[in-house]
Design an enzyme around this catalytic site. Structure first.
Site, PDB file in Angstrom:
ATOM      1  N   ASP A 150       0.857  -1.182   0.000  1.00  0.00           N
ATOM      2  CA  ASP A 150       0.000   0.000   0.000  1.00  0.00           C
ATOM      3  C   ASP A 150       0.898   1.237   0.000  1.00  0.00           C
ATOM      4  O   ASP A 150       1.786   1.358   0.835  1.00  0.00           O
ATOM      5  CB  ASP A 150      -0.866  -0.035   1.267  1.00  0.00           C
ATOM      6  N   ASP A 189      -3.382   2.643  -5.687  1.00  0.00           N
ATOM      7  CA  ASP A 189      -2.211   2.656  -4.785  1.00  0.00           C
ATOM      8  C   ASP A 189      -2.042   1.368  -3.976  1.00  0.00           C
ATOM      9  O   ASP A 189      -1.371   1.360  -2.951  1.00  0.00           O
ATOM     10  CB  ASP A 189      -2.295   3.864  -3.844  1.00  0.00           C
ATOM     11  N   GLU A 190      -2.651   0.279  -4.441  1.00  0.00           N
ATOM     12  CA  GLU A 190      -2.533  -0.981  -3.709  1.00  0.00           C
ATOM     13  C   GLU A 190      -2.363  -2.157  -4.661  1.00  0.00           C
ATOM     14  O   GLU A 190      -2.973  -2.187  -5.719  1.00  0.00           O
ATOM     15  CB  GLU A 190      -3.815  -1.272  -2.928  1.00  0.00           C
TER      16      GLU A 190
HETATM   17 MG    MG Z   1      -2.699   4.031   0.416  1.00  0.00          MG
END
Ligand code: MG
Length: 395
Positions: A18, A118-119
């Protein structure tokens, strides 16, 4: 949580990566003078210099310390921090940075699944069993690589034998965290956590669990009769939450949508810095890679080479054609040129500069070949081919 990493890994090695405060960190890449200051990215139709309304999407850690949170209305954030620096969402730029990160992450995974901007989930089970380093060292290498290659971005990584626990673990320490949950420590790690930490248990379900069933921790959830959960939430969800709570869910990491790239790699029989040997090893990867390009009916524009040095650091270089390519020789021809972009010993080259001669490069232990910028060979042309064939058959 078990930090004893010398122990052998048991079960799958799934990493959840993350990127911390992603939008705000991107703004810091765009404008490094923001570092250390409270700033926030605002969801608003207004542009950067005239933001007066909207809500916070992400904010910097300096802003978080003042109590500013995601989804907070702008006026409230400004009450907490009157000199908060504001930006409107620049999705295009964030996507560009995201693609750079995902491309790096993909190289570390057997199976790669981008979960959001974002992961990502990385199934590294085979890779981990082939190299003699601990999961902790592997994750640190990933964190370092992203930080160095993507403008100082920080990540939190969770490692566990299941996807759901890897996700919980990446959330456990932020920013710049690394949480490792070994097979034997799964239940222990989960038991004290609030049920709301399970990704997928929403506010409504949470309320029912806590207020009506008196189930507050994942430990309590794991000890609940699964029949009771099924009666309450239905078979699918009831079974799922009980399995997650017991560390038993078996959801695989799955690549989403189309392939971003196809690759093939191999560990060298001996470590070497000799460019000719490395080139040969790369040539040996072409056939299998090309098979897969053909089977998937892809064309490619970019060919990339990945080299892993003896300290496990990974370097990549690539070269793109202007037009899509579908022939094997388009890979063969370009390998030498791409290889020239790496720092390697070249025994065929008389190096006049002392400076270069004295440079000692770490030997290579592993090589990889990749094609990206893929596109499917058009379906319509395939259909035409089919039609023609049928016509001919009739004739
Ligand atoms: Mg994040």
């Amino acid at each position: 949580m078990d930090m004893d990493d010398k122990k052998q890994w048991r079960g799958k090695a799934i990493l959840h990566v993350d990127i911390n405060s992603f939008y705000s960190s991107c703004e810091e890449i765009k404008d490094p003078s923001l570092k250390g200051k409270p700033h926030a990215v605002i969801m608003t139709p207004q542009d950067n210099n005239s933001i007066t309304k909207g809500a916070v999407t992400t904010c910097s850690y300096e802003a978080k310390k003042l109590g500013i949170k995601s989804a907070m209305p702008l006026y409230k954030a400004l009450e907490l921090c009157p000199n908060l620096i504001l930006h409107s969402v620049d999705k295009k730029f964030y996507e560009k940075i995201s693609n750079e990160v995902m491309k790096i992450l993909e190289d570390y995974a057997d199976i790669f699944e981008q979960a959001s901007i974002d992961e990502a989930y990385l199934d590294c089970t085979i890779k981990m069993s082939n190299i003699n380093i601990t999961v902790e060292e592997y994750a640190q290498e990933i964190k370092k690589s992203i930080k160095e290659k993507c403008g100082g971005l920080l990540t939190s990584i969770g490692i566990a034998p299941t996807k759901s626990v890897a996700k919980i673990a990446s959330d456990y320490q932020k920013p710049d965290g690394l949480t490792i949950v070994h097979f034997n420590a799964l239940k222990d790690f989960l038991s004290r956590l609030d049920v709301e930490t399970i990704s997928g248990i929403g506010i409504k379900t949470q309320k029912i669990l806590k207020e009506q069933m008196n189930i507050k921790t994942i430990g309590q959830l794991s000890n609940t009769d699964v029949q009771l959960l099924i009666e309450r939430f239905g078979k699918k969800i009831g079974t799922w939450m009980w399995q997650v709570a017991n560390g038993l869910d078996n959801e695989p990491v799955l690549p989403r949508g189309n392939h971003i790239s196809l690759s093939n790699e191999s560990t060298l029989e001996f470590v070497t810095e000799d460019k000719e040997i490395i080139k040969q090893a790369l040539y040996e990867l072409i056939d299998e890679l090309y098979e897969r390009i053909k089977n998937n009916k892809y064309q490619f524009r970019t060919v990339g080479i990945k080299l892993m040095r003896t300290d496990f650091s990974i370097e990549t270089r690539e070269k793109s054609y202007i037009k899509y390519q579908s022939e094997k020789k388009s890979i063969e021809y370009i390998i030498e040129e791409i290889l020239g972009k790496f720092n390697l010993e070249d025994n065929n080259l008389i190096v006049p500069s002392k400076k270069i001669k004295n440079t000692k490069f770490l030997p290579i232990r592993k090589v990889g070949l990749k094609v990206s910028n893929l596109t499917a060979i058009e379906k319509s042309s395939k259909d035409n081919e089919y039609k023609q064939k049928t016509l001919l058959d009739y004739c």
